[in-house]
Design a protein around this motif. Sequence first.
Motif, PDB file in Angstrom:
ATOM      1  N   ASP A   1       0.525  -0.657  -0.467  1.00  0.00           N
ATOM      2  CA  ASP A   1      -0.156   0.033  -0.299  1.00  0.00           C
ATOM      3  C   ASP A   1       0.595   1.174   0.268  1.00  0.00           C
ATOM      4  OD1 ASP A   1      -1.846  -1.477   0.140  1.00  0.00           O
ATOM      5  OD2 ASP A   1      -1.593  -1.457   2.221  1.00  0.00           O
ATOM      6  N   VAL A   2       2.137   1.019   0.676  1.00  0.00           N
ATOM      7  CA  VAL A   2       3.165   2.013   0.357  1.00  0.00           C
ATOM      8  C   VAL A   2       3.351   2.888  -0.926  1.00  0.00           C
ATOM      9  CG1 VAL A   2       5.531   3.574   1.300  1.00  0.00           C
ATOM     10  CG2 VAL A   2       3.575   2.083   2.803  1.00  0.00           C
ATOM     11  N   ALA A   3       3.589   1.744  -1.860  1.00  0.00           N
ATOM     12  CA  ALA A   3       4.317   1.206  -2.878  1.00  0.00           C
ATOM     13  C   ALA A   3       3.159   2.162  -3.476  1.00  0.00           C
ATOM     14  CB  ALA A   3       4.914  -0.020  -3.513  1.00  0.00           C
ATOM     15  N   ILE A   4       1.900   1.689  -3.539  1.00  0.00           N
ATOM     16  CA  ILE A   4       1.009   1.774  -4.714  1.00  0.00           C
ATOM     17  C   ILE A   4       0.953   3.750  -4.260  1.00  0.00           C
ATOM     18  CG2 ILE A   4      -1.889   2.288  -4.888  1.00  0.00           C
ATOM     19  CD1 ILE A   4      -1.013  -1.134  -4.226  1.00  0.00           C
ATOM     20  N   ALA A   5       0.218   3.566  -2.686  1.00  0.00           N
ATOM     21  CA  ALA A   5       0.851   5.967  -2.757  1.00  0.00           C
ATOM     22  C   ALA A   5       1.825   6.212  -3.062  1.00  0.00           C
ATOM     23  CB  ALA A   5       0.740   5.848  -1.299  1.00  0.00           C
ATOM     24  N   LEU A   6       3.245   5.599  -3.495  1.00  0.00           N
ATOM     25  CA  LEU A   6       3.761   6.582  -3.269  1.00  0.00           C
ATOM     26  C   LEU A   6       3.427   6.359  -5.258  1.00  0.00           C
ATOM     27  CD1 LEU A   6       6.668   5.306  -1.950  1.00  0.00           C
ATOM     28  CD2 LEU A   6       6.504   7.578  -2.323  1.00  0.00           C
ATOM     29  N   TRP A   7       3.362   5.096  -5.530  1.00  0.00           N
ATOM     30  CA  TRP A   7       3.824   5.523  -7.488  1.00  0.00           C
ATOM     31  C   TRP A   7       2.002   6.443  -7.886  1.00  0.00           C
ATOM     32  CZ3 TRP A   7       2.923  -0.215  -7.409  1.00  0.00           C
ATOM     33  CH2 TRP A   7       3.977  -0.698  -7.852  1.00  0.00           C
ATOM     34  N   LEU A   8       1.127   6.171  -7.012  1.00  0.00           N
ATOM     35  CA  LEU A   8      -0.265   7.503  -7.686  1.00  0.00           C
ATOM     36  C   LEU A   8       0.405   9.174  -7.304  1.00  0.00           C
ATOM     37  CD1 LEU A   8      -3.221   5.922  -4.759  1.00  0.00           C
ATOM     38  CD2 LEU A   8      -2.890   6.847  -7.757  1.00  0.00           C
ATOM     39  N   ILE A   9       1.065   9.143  -6.420  1.00  0.00           N
ATOM     40  CA  ILE A   9       2.143  11.035  -6.777  1.00  0.00           C
ATOM     41  C   ILE A   9       3.317  10.931  -7.604  1.00  0.00           C
ATOM     42  CG2 ILE A   9       0.794  11.156  -4.447  1.00  0.00           C
ATOM     43  CD1 ILE A   9       4.051  11.129  -3.405  1.00  0.00           C
ATOM     44  N   THR A  10       3.716  10.058  -8.430  1.00  0.00           N
ATOM     45  CA  THR A  10       5.030  10.045  -8.834  1.00  0.00           C
ATOM     46  C   THR A  10       4.406   9.990 -10.300  1.00  0.00           C
ATOM     47  OG1 THR A  10       6.151   8.079  -7.062  1.00  0.00           O
ATOM     48  CG2 THR A  10       7.063   8.853  -9.533  1.00  0.00           C
ATOM     49  N   PRO A  11       4.906  11.382 -10.514  1.00  0.00           N
ATOM     50  CA  PRO A  11       4.514  11.196 -12.405  1.00  0.00           C
ATOM     51  C   PRO A  11       5.073  10.311 -12.995  1.00  0.00           C
ATOM     52  CG  PRO A  11       5.563  13.499 -11.118  1.00  0.00           C
ATOM     53  CD  PRO A  11       5.747  12.413 -10.552  1.00  0.00           C
ATOM     54  N   GLY A  12       4.270   9.681 -13.836  1.00  0.00           N
ATOM     55  CA  GLY A  12       4.371   9.056 -14.570  1.00  0.00           C
ATOM     56  C   GLY A  12       3.538   7.343 -14.211  1.00  0.00           C
ATOM     57  N   GLU A  13       3.935   7.334 -13.566  1.00  0.00           N
ATOM     58  CA  GLU A  13       3.373   5.996 -12.694  1.00  0.00           C
ATOM     59  C   GLU A  13       2.723   5.716 -11.854  1.00  0.00           C
ATOM     60  OE1 GLU A  13       7.121   5.358  -9.129  1.00  0.00           O
ATOM     61  OE2 GLU A  13       8.367   5.860 -11.001  1.00  0.00           O
ATOM     62  N   GLY A  14       1.850   6.655 -12.492  1.00  0.00           N
ATOM     63  CA  GLY A  14       0.046   6.331 -11.747  1.00  0.00           C
ATOM     64  C   GLY A  14      -0.258   4.854 -12.449  1.00  0.00           C
ATOM     65  N   TRP A  15       0.208   4.238 -13.814  1.00  0.00           N
ATOM     66  CA  TRP A  15       0.107   3.196 -14.028  1.00  0.00           C
ATOM     67  C   TRP A  15      -0.190   2.168 -13.208  1.00  0.00           C
ATOM     68  CZ3 TRP A  15       2.988  -0.223 -15.692  1.00  0.00           C
ATOM     69  CH2 TRP A  15       3.824  -0.353 -15.783  1.00  0.00           C
ATOM     70  N   LEU A  16       1.027   2.164 -12.906  1.00  0.00           N
ATOM     71  CA  LEU A  16       1.505   1.384 -11.788  1.00  0.00           C
ATOM     72  C   LEU A  16       0.431   1.154 -10.746  1.00  0.00           C
ATOM     73  CD1 LEU A  16       5.130   1.631 -11.648  1.00  0.00           C
ATOM     74  CD2 LEU A  16       3.980  -0.373 -12.298  1.00  0.00           C
ATOM     75  N   ALA A  17       0.105   1.787  -9.905  1.00  0.00           N
ATOM     76  CA  ALA A  17      -0.803   1.973  -9.094  1.00  0.00           C
ATOM     77  C   ALA A  17      -2.093   1.167  -9.852  1.00  0.00           C
ATOM     78  CB  ALA A  17      -1.310   3.771  -8.419  1.00  0.00           C
TER      79      ALA A  17
END
Length: 126
Positions: free
Chosen positions: A77-93
């Motif tokens: 859930d931490v990794a997903i939260a980080l992906w959500l706010i990281t430019p270009g990584e929303g698709w991972l979330a």
Amino acid sequence: MPTPHFTVWYNTRCPVCDAGIDWQRNKLLALVRAGTIEFRDINEQPDALARFGASLDDIRRRLHAIDEAGRLVVGADVAIALWLITPGEGWLAALFGNRAALPFTRFFYDRFADLLFAWNKRCGRW
């Protein structure tokens, strides 16, 4: 400096964890500089999350974070939260954090974390 909205606790003694967080921190540099997100080494404050019942080994095993509401976030859930706010990584979330995939994401994250934790212990990284 304002109170961070998301504080991530991780183990700098784990070379994989340290490299991964360093890479993520660099991608989120603007948010780090703004004080929106903070990355902290649990080895510098081993009791930092004791109020949540999280031991030093718990945090060395899996990522832990405190969100803007003061809630504990753990593991995948931490990794997903980080992906959500990281430019270009929303698709991972979206891919790994959707309702169907999330149980599998958590399971595989936890198994990988268990292996990494055991490897670090075997190598004497404590």
